[in-house]
Each structure stands twice: as C-alpha cells, then as structure tokens.
Design an enzyme around this catalytic site. Structure first.
Site, mmCIF file in Angstrom:
data_model
loop_
_atom_site.group_PDB
_atom_site.id
_atom_site.type_symbol
_atom_site.label_atom_id
_atom_site.label_comp_id
_atom_site.label_asym_id
_atom_site.label_seq_id
_atom_site.Cartn_x
_atom_site.Cartn_y
_atom_site.Cartn_z
ATOM 1 N N SER A 69 1.062 -1.102 -0.046
ATOM 2 C CA SER A 69 -0.207 -0.021 -0.018
ATOM 3 C C SER A 69 0.912 1.193 0.022
ATOM 4 O O SER A 69 1.647 1.441 0.866
ATOM 5 C CB SER A 69 -0.982 -0.002 1.177
ATOM 6 O OG SER A 69 -1.651 1.166 1.422
ATOM 7 N N LYS B 179 -0.974 -0.816 -4.487
ATOM 8 C CA LYS B 179 -2.292 -0.266 -4.029
ATOM 9 C C LYS B 179 -1.739 1.381 -3.715
ATOM 10 O O LYS B 179 -0.954 1.637 -2.981
ATOM 11 C CB LYS B 179 -2.964 -0.840 -2.869
ATOM 12 C CG LYS B 179 -3.845 0.327 -1.867
ATOM 13 C CD LYS B 179 -4.673 -0.672 -1.107
ATOM 14 C CE LYS B 179 -4.931 0.040 0.171
ATOM 15 N NZ LYS B 179 -5.901 -0.584 1.064
ATOM 16 N N LYS C 256 -2.752 5.148 -2.751
ATOM 17 C CA LYS C 256 -3.720 5.891 -1.829
ATOM 18 C C LYS C 256 -4.131 7.067 -2.811
ATOM 19 O O LYS C 256 -3.195 7.841 -3.471
ATOM 20 C CB LYS C 256 -2.999 6.330 -0.521
ATOM 21 C CG LYS C 256 -2.879 5.198 0.659
ATOM 22 C CD LYS C 256 -4.273 4.735 0.934
ATOM 23 C CE LYS C 256 -4.120 3.636 2.201
ATOM 24 N NZ LYS C 256 -5.146 3.271 2.825
ATOM 25 N N ASP D 174 -7.244 3.469 -3.157
ATOM 26 C CA ASP D 174 -8.078 3.366 -1.999
ATOM 27 C C ASP D 174 -8.073 4.938 -1.793
ATOM 28 O O ASP D 174 -7.262 5.718 -1.488
ATOM 29 C CB ASP D 174 -7.100 2.644 -0.920
ATOM 30 C CG ASP D 174 -7.666 2.504 0.369
ATOM 31 O OD1 ASP D 174 -9.077 3.044 0.608
ATOM 32 O OD2 ASP D 174 -7.314 1.916 1.347
ATOM 33 N N GLU E 43 -11.026 1.052 -3.973
ATOM 34 C CA GLU E 43 -11.602 0.882 -2.571
ATOM 35 C C GLU E 43 -12.135 2.130 -1.855
ATOM 36 O O GLU E 43 -11.516 3.135 -2.048
ATOM 37 C CB GLU E 43 -10.350 0.190 -1.861
ATOM 38 C CG GLU E 43 -10.309 -0.065 -0.477
ATOM 39 C CD GLU E 43 -9.266 -0.586 0.198
ATOM 40 O OE1 GLU E 43 -8.339 -0.829 -0.463
ATOM 41 O OE2 GLU E 43 -9.149 -0.510 1.558
ATOM 42 N N ASP F 237 -14.190 -1.302 2.498
ATOM 43 C CA ASP F 237 -13.244 -1.474 3.653
ATOM 44 C C ASP F 237 -13.825 -0.765 4.945
ATOM 45 O O ASP F 237 -14.543 -1.543 5.478
ATOM 46 C CB ASP F 237 -11.926 -0.663 3.340
ATOM 47 C CG ASP F 237 -10.976 -0.551 4.385
ATOM 48 O OD1 ASP F 237 -11.320 -1.042 5.835
ATOM 49 O OD2 ASP F 237 -9.657 0.015 4.582
ATOM 50 N N LYS G 71 -10.941 -6.750 7.434
ATOM 51 C CA LYS G 71 -10.021 -6.689 8.349
ATOM 52 C C LYS G 71 -10.518 -6.836 9.599
ATOM 53 O O LYS G 71 -11.646 -6.387 9.871
ATOM 54 C CB LYS G 71 -9.799 -4.930 8.378
ATOM 55 C CG LYS G 71 -8.767 -4.416 7.402
ATOM 56 C CD LYS G 71 -8.611 -2.930 7.720
ATOM 57 C CE LYS G 71 -7.782 -2.128 6.322
ATOM 58 N NZ LYS G 71 -7.943 -0.866 6.449
ATOM 59 N N GLY H 220 -4.868 -4.434 5.694
ATOM 60 C CA GLY H 220 -3.755 -4.119 6.870
ATOM 61 C C GLY H 220 -3.894 -2.856 7.409
ATOM 62 O O GLY H 220 -4.478 -1.857 6.844
HETATM 63 O O1 OSB Z 1 -7.291 1.871 4.379
HETATM 64 O O2 OSB Z 1 -6.238 0.080 3.925
HETATM 65 C C1 OSB Z 1 -6.415 1.247 4.657
HETATM 66 C C2 OSB Z 1 -3.575 1.824 6.743
HETATM 67 C C3 OSB Z 1 -4.125 2.645 8.018
HETATM 68 C C4 OSB Z 1 -5.542 2.866 7.746
HETATM 69 C C5 OSB Z 1 -6.036 2.311 6.721
HETATM 70 C C6 OSB Z 1 -5.536 1.668 5.894
HETATM 71 C C7 OSB Z 1 -4.295 1.607 5.900
HETATM 72 C C8 OSB Z 1 -3.359 0.850 4.883
HETATM 73 C C9 OSB Z 1 -2.106 0.191 5.139
HETATM 74 O O3 OSB Z 1 -3.736 0.793 3.487
HETATM 75 C C10 OSB Z 1 -1.807 -1.033 4.635
HETATM 76 C C11 OSB Z 1 -0.762 -1.960 5.318
HETATM 77 O O4 OSB Z 1 -0.828 -2.274 6.392
HETATM 78 O O5 OSB Z 1 0.175 -2.496 4.495
HETATM 79 MG MG MG Z 2 -8.629 0.881 2.947
#
Ligand code: OSB
Ligand code: MG
Length: 374
Positions: free
Chosen positions: A141, A167, A169, A195, A220, A245, A269, A297
């Site tokens: 990510s 992925k 952001k 995401d 996402e 999510d 999650k 994660g």
């Molecule tokens: O939206 O998936 C998410 C981290 C903190 C809060 C939300 C998210 C995330 C990540 C981290 O995308 C993914 C990882 O732990 O590698």
């Molecule tokens: Mg997410």
C-alpha cells in the site's frame, strides 16, 4: 473445566512507539510512527497470548483511537473477561457484547485470549481458522506523495523489491493524474488498485467514475462508511470492481453491502469487525455470495501481521493482501521479520500466532505498561 477452558490471572496493556521506515500519508493525514497498543493475556496455567490493537492514534479511520481503546479495555472489557472462570476465545464476544462498539479493542482482547488458548493447545491460528494455504500472495500500500515523480519513484522501488500488486492511496486533488502516471510507468499488466479512504462525496461521483479507464483491479472505499447506495451507483457506472473497507463492520454488514450491489470484492480486516472469529464468519458469508475477499492491513507489527497471514490462508482470499514484508514498515520488527519471496509471505505454523516477541526490541519501544488483575 474442559481442556480448552481457561481463567485469566492478569492482563497487561503495553504501549509502544514504533518508528515507521518512511512516513505513510493517506487522505486522513500522515503517520511517521505507529502508536501500538498490545494486549497480553496471562492465564492461571501460565499460558501467555498477544493481541495487537490496530486503532490509530486519532479517530480518523473509524471512531476508535488508541487512547480510547486502552481506556475501554482497562475499565470495561478486560474486567468482564478477567471475571470469567471458564474462558475460551469464542466466549470473549459474548462477555463484552454489553459494551457498545469498540470493535478494535474487543478484537485485540479476543486475539490475546485466542493466542493463549492455541499456544496451550499447540495449534496454529491458521489451522484454527481453517486456513488451507502455506503461503499467501501479498502487495504493498503506497501513500500519497508531494509530487507525481516521487510516487512513480516509490512504486518503482517497490516493484524492484518484488511487490507484484500495488495499491495507491488517493484523495481529491491526487487521483486521476498520479494513477495514470503510475499506470504508464509500470505498463498495462501490473495489478494496480486505489484506495480513497472515504475522502470523496456524492458530488464527486462522475469524477471518481473516471478511474474506470485506468485498468484497475479495484476501487476501494471512495465514499463514506455508510454510503452504501452511493457505492452501488458507482458500481453501476464502472466496469472496475468496487471494494469496501470502512463500511464492512461485521459479517452482516458484509452480506448487506454485497446484496446491495455496493461492492463485488471485500477488504477483510478482522479488527474492524470485532475480531478474527467474526472475520471468519464474514469470509464465509462472502464465499456463499461468490464474492472474493482479501486481507487489509493497518501497519501492524509482526504480531498483528502474523494473525492477518493466518486469516489470509483461508480459501476465499482470492486477491493479494496488504500484508507487506517487515522491512516495508519497521527497521526492527517486534517479531522475527517477515520476508517476501516471489511476491508471497509464509503463513506462520507454530502454535497461536506462531511467533515470539523480541524482548530487546519490545524494551526499546515500550512507552507505558499497565497491569489489570482479577
Ligand atoms: O485503508 O487500508 C487502509 C493503513 C491505515 C489505515 C487504513 C488503511 C491502511 C493501509 C495500510 O492501507 C496497509 C498496510 O498495513 O500495509
Ligand atoms: Mg482501505
């Protein structure tokens, strides 16, 4: 007491400050260190179990935040579980159901009890959950960057390290252009997904739908957690699968979102839905509705990641998880480091979480320790 029943003697709440190898920026803000809360359950038989609480320092991903989780654990959840004379992990949810919400806090406590139970029984978490795989495909990510050039560079570095799935952001003002630049840099065949972390609003619908042209694996959670109808409308306008999510807070919410047409892929999650047992039920619901899932994660330490790897070993996990190698997060992980080989990470097979805590690392990052006794 039957053989898997336990009584807790005491529970420790540990707070750790774990520096991240690089800042992680999402539409919620920037994180430079992980403020970790660990729940350590000690049974009267001397078994020990660990549960990592994934609540962030601030209530931005959900209403939970780490100080709040520590408070509700100390004053409500842990006392309810300490009082139980015939405890099993499966009972933690019912013992704490009188307290509304606080799913991440409940998940951490349930995991600590489950880890103790499984270490005592000599069974791995993956085996307990019904995992069928020995290694699972993983991705990375990638946070928001100041410039598009930095994003392309970061993605190329992860590609060189062997990450097969990327992925990105996104947020309003950092979406079509940077994603297109990454798509051009990596070529058409690299699995790429985005995401939005709830940063978009209904008025952005047509704009978000333009992501459909970028050959993405999935989009996402662009909209708010309760915007089910809006995600369903986006799904109607896109060929790209929509994945949720933040909206997925239980097995029942999983069914509702899928049946409403709001998503055709689910980011599972466990902590967001109150624990690994509920996550297992959500996985089964998604499977019954022919909907693939993958494991999300929350920048976990090796302990939390061990649990995620066990979950991701279940058969419905059809897409790579946000479960990167230790080196992507921490210079010194809390456990023996996870290493990625051929885009995959091995599922721990030892009892419980299957890993040991490196006490020297724990000592160097520990900021607070509280103990709650029966
Ligand atoms: O939206 O998936 C998410 C981290 C903190 C809060 C939300 C998210 C995330 C990540 C981290 O995308 C993914 C990882 O732990 O590698
Ligand atoms: Mg997410």
């Amino acid at each position: 007491m039957s053989s898997n029943q336990m009584k807790l003697e005491r529970v420790e709440l540990l707070r750790l400050e774990m520096p991240l190898v690089s800042p992680f920026r999402t539409s919620f803000g920037v994180q430079t260190a992980r403020d970790v809360l660990l729940v350590v359950a000690h049974t009267t038989d001397g078994a020990v179990g660990y549960g990592e609480c994934v609540a962030l320092a601030e209530p931005v991903y959900s209403e939970e935040y780490v100080d709040g989780a520590a408070h509700v654990l100390e004053h409500y959840l842990v006392p309810a579980v300490l009082a139980c004379e015939d405890l099993t992990a499966a009972r933690v949810a019912e013992l704490t159901e009188g307290f509304v919400g606080h799913r991440m806090a409940k998940a951490a406590l349930e995991l600590a009890v489950l880890d103790a139970e499984l270490r005592q029984a000599g069974m791995s978490l993956a085996a307990y959950l019904g995992g069928t795989r020995e290694r699972v495909p993983v991705g990375v990510s990638v946070g928001i960057t100041d410039t598009i050039g930095q994003l392309v560079e970061t993605v190329q570095r992860y590609r060189e390290q062997g990450y097969g799935r990327i992925k990105l952001k996104i947020e309003p003002g950092f979406d079509l252009e940077p994603v297109r630049a990454v798509r051009e840099a990596v070529g058409p065949d690299v699995p790429l997904q985005v995401d939005g972390n709830t940063a978009y609003r209904a008025a952005d619908l047509a704009h978000v739908a333009k992501l459909d042209d970028l050959g993405l694996l999935l989009i996402e959670q662009p909209f708010e957690h309760d915007a089910i109808a809006l995600h369903a409308e986006l799904a109607r306008r896109c060929r790209t699968p929509i994945c949720l999510d933040e909206s997925i807070t239980s097995a029942a919410a999983t069914a509702r979102a899928i049946l409403a047409g709001a998503c055709s892929i689910v980011n599972l999650k466990a902590a967001r839905m109150g624990g690994y047992l509920e996550a297992r039920r959500a996985h089964d619901v998604a499977q019954a509705l022919d909907t693939p899932v993958w494991c999300g994660g929350m920048l976990e330490t090796g302990l939390g990641r061990a649990a995620n790897l066990a979950l991701a070993a279940l058969p419905g996990f059809a897409l790579p998880g946000d479960i990167s190698a230790s080196a992507r997060y921490y210079a010194e992980d809390l456990t023996e480091p996870f290493i990625m080989v051929d885009g995959q990470i091995e599922v721990p097979r030892g009892p419980g979480l299957g890993l040991t805590v490196r006490e020297d690392v724990l000592g160097s990052v520990l900021t607070e320790r509280r103990e709650i006794r029966a």
